[in-house]
Structures are given as structure tokens and as C-alpha cells.
Design a protein around this motif. Structure first.
Motif, PDB file in Angstrom:
ATOM      1  N   VAL A  80       0.849  -1.190   0.000  1.00 48.11           N
ATOM      2  CA  VAL A  80       0.000   0.000   0.000  1.00 48.11           C
ATOM      3  C   VAL A  80       0.885   1.241   0.000  1.00 48.11           C
ATOM      4  N   HIS A  81       0.488   2.230  -0.796  1.00 49.90           N
ATOM      5  CA  HIS A  81       1.302   3.438  -0.932  1.00 49.90           C
ATOM      6  C   HIS A  81       0.457   4.699  -0.778  1.00 49.90           C
ATOM      7  N   LEU A  82       1.123   5.771  -0.341  1.00 49.07           N
ATOM      8  CA  LEU A  82       0.518   7.095  -0.265  1.00 49.07           C
ATOM      9  C   LEU A  82       1.391   8.025  -1.086  1.00 49.07           C
ATOM     10  N   ALA A  83       0.783   8.716  -2.057  1.00 50.38           N
ATOM     11  CA  ALA A  83       1.568   9.550  -2.966  1.00 50.38           C
ATOM     12  C   ALA A  83       0.956  10.935  -3.122  1.00 50.38           C
ATOM     13  N   ILE A  84       1.812  11.910  -3.424  1.00 53.64           N
ATOM     14  CA  ILE A  84       1.370  13.270  -3.710  1.00 53.64           C
ATOM     15  C   ILE A  84       1.880  13.669  -5.095  1.00 53.64           C
ATOM     16  N   LEU A  85       1.281  14.708  -5.656  1.00 52.34           N
ATOM     17  CA  LEU A  85       1.678  15.191  -6.979  1.00 52.34           C
ATOM     18  C   LEU A  85       2.781  16.227  -6.847  1.00 52.34           C
ATOM     19  N   VAL A  86       3.864  16.047  -7.588  1.00 53.40           N
ATOM     20  CA  VAL A  86       4.961  17.018  -7.636  1.00 53.40           C
ATOM     21  C   VAL A  86       5.233  17.306  -9.110  1.00 53.40           C
ATOM     22  N   ASN A  87       4.772  18.462  -9.575  1.00 46.80           N
ATOM     23  CA  ASN A  87       4.863  18.815 -10.994  1.00 46.80           C
ATOM     24  C   ASN A  87       4.146  17.761 -11.828  1.00 46.80           C
ATOM     25  N   SER A  88       4.844  17.047 -12.700  1.00 43.87           N
ATOM     26  CA  SER A  88       4.197  16.034 -13.536  1.00 43.87           C
ATOM     27  C   SER A  88       4.479  14.621 -13.043  1.00 43.87           C
ATOM     28  N   SER A  89       4.966  14.515 -11.829  1.00 43.08           N
ATOM     29  CA  SER A  89       5.281  13.211 -11.246  1.00 43.08           C
ATOM     30  C   SER A  89       4.532  13.036  -9.936  1.00 43.08           C
ATOM     31  N   ILE A  90       4.522  11.809  -9.453  1.00 40.25           N
ATOM     32  CA  ILE A  90       4.034  11.571  -8.106  1.00 40.25           C
ATOM     33  C   ILE A  90       5.233  11.189  -7.244  1.00 40.25           C
TER      34      ILE A  90
ATOM     35  N   ALA B  74       3.233  10.687 -13.362  1.00 41.74           N
ATOM     36  CA  ALA B  74       1.844  10.704 -12.900  1.00 41.74           C
ATOM     37  C   ALA B  74       0.894  10.061 -13.905  1.00 41.74           C
ATOM     38  N   HIS B  75       1.172  10.248 -15.207  1.00 40.64           N
ATOM     39  CA  HIS B  75       0.207   9.815 -16.215  1.00 40.64           C
ATOM     40  C   HIS B  75       0.147   8.305 -16.404  1.00 40.64           C
ATOM     41  N   SER B  76       1.166   7.575 -15.920  1.00 35.26           N
ATOM     42  CA  SER B  76       1.190   6.127 -16.152  1.00 35.26           C
ATOM     43  C   SER B  76       1.023   5.313 -14.870  1.00 35.26           C
ATOM     44  N   THR B  77       0.647   5.968 -13.785  1.00 32.38           N
ATOM     45  CA  THR B  77       0.431   5.285 -12.502  1.00 32.38           C
ATOM     46  C   THR B  77      -0.997   5.512 -12.024  1.00 32.38           C
ATOM     47  N   ALA B  78      -1.516   4.544 -11.296  1.00 34.89           N
ATOM     48  CA  ALA B  78      -2.881   4.682 -10.781  1.00 34.89           C
ATOM     49  C   ALA B  78      -2.988   5.861  -9.819  1.00 34.89           C
ATOM     50  N   ALA B  79      -2.010   5.996  -8.937  1.00 36.41           N
ATOM     51  CA  ALA B  79      -2.032   7.101  -7.974  1.00 36.41           C
ATOM     52  C   ALA B  79      -1.974   8.441  -8.693  1.00 36.41           C
ATOM     53  N   GLY B  80      -1.119   8.529  -9.692  1.00 41.68           N
ATOM     54  CA  GLY B  80      -1.001   9.773 -10.444  1.00 41.68           C
ATOM     55  C   GLY B  80      -2.290  10.136 -11.158  1.00 41.68           C
ATOM     56  N   LYS B  81      -2.903   9.160 -11.794  1.00 38.08           N
ATOM     57  CA  LYS B  81      -4.154   9.426 -12.514  1.00 38.08           C
ATOM     58  C   LYS B  81      -5.282   9.776 -11.554  1.00 38.08           C
ATOM     59  N   ALA B  82      -5.284   9.151 -10.364  1.00 34.81           N
ATOM     60  CA  ALA B  82      -6.323   9.442  -9.365  1.00 34.81           C
ATOM     61  C   ALA B  82      -6.235  10.885  -8.893  1.00 34.81           C
ATOM     62  N   ILE B  83      -5.010  11.424  -8.847  1.00 38.88           N
ATOM     63  CA  ILE B  83      -4.836  12.822  -8.446  1.00 38.88           C
ATOM     64  C   ILE B  83      -5.120  13.759  -9.621  1.00 38.88           C
TER      65      ILE B  83
ATOM     66  N   VAL C 229       0.810  19.048 -17.699  1.00 37.77           N
ATOM     67  CA  VAL C 229       1.233  17.654 -17.836  1.00 37.77           C
ATOM     68  C   VAL C 229       1.164  17.218 -19.293  1.00 37.77           C
ATOM     69  N   LEU C 230       0.085  17.583 -19.968  1.00 39.34           N
ATOM     70  CA  LEU C 230      -0.070  17.197 -21.369  1.00 39.34           C
ATOM     71  C   LEU C 230       0.966  17.897 -22.248  1.00 39.34           C
ATOM     72  N   ALA C 231       1.297  19.138 -21.903  1.00 41.41           N
ATOM     73  CA  ALA C 231       2.281  19.885 -22.683  1.00 41.41           C
ATOM     74  C   ALA C 231       3.666  19.252 -22.587  1.00 41.41           C
ATOM     75  N   GLU C 232       3.958  18.641 -21.455  1.00 42.09           N
ATOM     76  CA  GLU C 232       5.256  17.984 -21.280  1.00 42.09           C
ATOM     77  C   GLU C 232       5.317  16.652 -22.017  1.00 42.09           C
ATOM     78  N   GLY C 233       4.130  16.128 -22.388  1.00 41.78           N
ATOM     79  CA  GLY C 233       4.095  14.888 -23.164  1.00 41.78           C
ATOM     80  C   GLY C 233       3.842  13.664 -22.310  1.00 41.78           C
ATOM     81  N   LEU C 234       3.075  12.740 -22.860  1.00 47.71           N
ATOM     82  CA  LEU C 234       2.755  11.488 -22.169  1.00 47.71           C
ATOM     83  C   LEU C 234       3.720  10.417 -22.670  1.00 47.71           C
ATOM     84  N   ASN C 235       4.849  10.342 -22.044  1.00 49.34           N
ATOM     85  CA  ASN C 235       5.889   9.414 -22.491  1.00 49.34           C
ATOM     86  C   ASN C 235       5.457   7.957 -22.346  1.00 49.34           C
ATOM     87  N   GLU C 236       5.843   7.146 -23.302  1.00 54.27           N
ATOM     88  CA  GLU C 236       5.500   5.719 -23.292  1.00 54.27           C
ATOM     89  C   GLU C 236       6.511   4.944 -22.448  1.00 54.27           C
TER      90      GLU C 236
END
Length: 271
Positions: free
Chosen positions: A110-120, A144-153, A165-172
Motif C-alpha cells: 500500500v502506498h501514499l503519494a502526492i503530486l509534484v509537478n508532472s510526477s508523483i 503521474a500519467h502512467s500510474t494509478a495514484a497519479g491518474k487518481a490525483i 502535464v499534457l504539454a510535457e508529453g505522455l511518455n510511453e
């Protein structure tokens, strides 16, 4: 090899910042008001230098000067910053028993995460007791865009945050990573509707996770609680079964932080 040196102006600025920090740290419960002469003695600096530093800190709200005796004391800005740190500490404390209960119930990490810029950034991580585990060190950052915690935030952030976040790009990161902006927006809309997010091998092959948002007293989403595990254990069926538990845990922490849906909705309408 020629050694590069910092310009004199930069050295002076760094020295001033260091001395300003030293000045602020001079105050204590016992010495809550100190004059320029005493500050100079303690810092071993000329009175003119201390006066210049103190004046700058007064302008910034970091210090206040008594009209009665001319001495200095810590200002409201320092109190506000301290209160912010205290709230973060309270947040961590309030979440910990809920996280432990969730781990014990699901037997997964189990994890607890916060948003920092475009990352968690993970600020708490409780490992499963099972042999195969998803180990995460506190302080680790992930997209943030590829993790459940990131998307939830992200699903509950203001438009400008998502736009950045979108401007920085959704890296694969894997073949499952959502890299199309419009598809990602649809994913966030689905998260807002059902109240939780999932990541199916989107950041790391072989790992699935499910997360739910945590709100503060005003209703703003400030963090997310997630469960992560190997795909062999965290099947899609198991992940769906765990989702209500994760949502319940996130709601429990939100309540501990003072969040009440009706009161928060009323406050947002008035604003």
C-alpha cells in the motif's frame, strides 16, 4: 583542468541567503525578541550587515520589529510556513493507521503519494508480507500519467495543471501506457465518474495498481492511496474487488483531514 569559480556577485548572494537563514534560526522560545546588537554578536557579523538582513526579512514578512523596543521577532510568514509543515506531518500521521489496515486487509503493498509537478512522489509505503512484493522507497518519484495514484490525483486537478502535464508529453513506458492526450482525458473522466483509477502494466510490465483520491478539508485532492502488486496476484478481477477498499481508505483519510462532502460543496458554491 581549469577550475571554474563562482562570480563574486553570486557568492555574495549565497552568503546573504546563508546569513539570513542563520539569523532566523537564532530565535527561540526563550529568545523570541532580539535586538540588532545582540544578533550581530551571535552571528559574528557587523551591525550594518545584520540591519540590512533584518530589514529585508521584515519586508518579506519573515520578521517583525517591535514598535516599543525596536527588537525583532519572527513574523507571520514563518508561522504560516511552520503551519504548512505541521499540516503535512498531521497528514502523514492521520494516514498511517488507515494504510496499515488496508495492507492487512488486502495483503498487498500500500502506498501514499502526492503530486509534484508532472510526477508523483511516494511519502509512505507499506510492503506486503508476501515473498513477491512491489518495493518502493519513500521519496521515489514516478510519472503521474502512467500510474494509478497519479491518474487518481490528476483527474481532480484544475485545468491548468492537466494542461501542463499534457504539454510535457505522455511518455510511453510500456505498450499499455496511454500516450494520446484525448484518450488520457477520457480516462480521467472515467476516474471522476467511478471514483478510482487503475494502471494495468502502464508504468512497469508485470505490475498492476488501483488508487483513490484523498481530499483535504476544503475538498481539494491532495494525494492518493494505492495498492500495487504483480499481475499474477493482482488480476483484473482481484483489482476490481479491491477498488472499494481503496476508495474507503481514501475517504477515511479525507474525513480525518476534515473533509465533509456537503460542507465542502457548499463552500465551493459560495466561492
Amino acid at each position: 583542468m581549469e577550475r571554474k569559480t563562482k562570480p563574486a556577485a553570486e557568492k555574495t548572494r549565497l552568503s546573504s541567503v546563508a546569513n539570513a537563514i542563520r539569523l532566523i534560526k537564532t530565535f527561540s522560545d526563550e529568545d523570541y525578541e532580539i535586538g540588532i546588537s545582540e544578533l550581530g554578536k551571535r552571528l559574528k557579523l557587523p551591525k550594518s550587515t545584520v540591519h540590512r538582513l533584518a530589514s529585508t526579512l521584515v519586508d518579506a514578512g519573515m520578521l517583525e520589529q517591535s514598535e516599543e523596543n525596536g527588537r525583532y521577532r519572527l513574523g507571520l510568514v514563518v508561522f504560516e510556513l511552520g503551519s504548512l509543515v505541521r499540516r503535512k506531518m498531521d497528514f502523514y500521521s492521520e494516514a498511517k493507521p488507515v494504510l496499515m489496515a488496508l495492507r492487512d486487509k488486502t495483503e498487498e503493498s500500500v502506498h501514499l503519494a502526492i503530486l509534484v509537478n508532472s510526477s508523483i512522489m511516494y511519502i509512505n509505503s507499506l510492503e506486503t508480507k508476501k515473498a513477491i512484493r512491489m518495493r518502493l522507497e519513500v521519496g521515489v518519484r514516478k510519472p503521474a500519467h502512467s500510474t494509478a495514484a497519479g491518474k487518481a490525483i490528476l483527474a481532480f486537478q484544475p485545468a491548468d495543471v492537466l494542461a501542463r502535464v499534457l504539454a510535457e508529453g505522455l511518455n510511453e513506458h510500456t505498450a499499455n501506457t496511454i500516450v494520446d492526450a484525448e484518450e488520457f482525458k477520457r480516462e480521467l473522466a472515467l476516474i471522476r465518474t467511478r471514483g478510482f483509477a487503475t494502471a494495468d502494466e502502464e508504468n512497469e510490465v508485470g505490475v498492476r495498481s488501483v488508487a483513490a483520491p484523498v481530499r483535504d478539508h476544503s475538498g481539494n485532492v491532495i494525494a492518493a492511496i494505492s495498492i500495487a502488486g504483480p499481475v499474477q496476484r493482482l488480476t483484473k478481477k482481484v483489482m476490481a474487488a479491491f477498488a472499494p477498499d481503496v476508495v474507503s481508505a481514501a475517504e477515511s483519510v479525507s474525513t480525518r483531514l476534515g473533509y465533509h462532502p456537503l460542507r465542502s460543496a457548499r463552500a465551493h458554491r459560495l466561492a
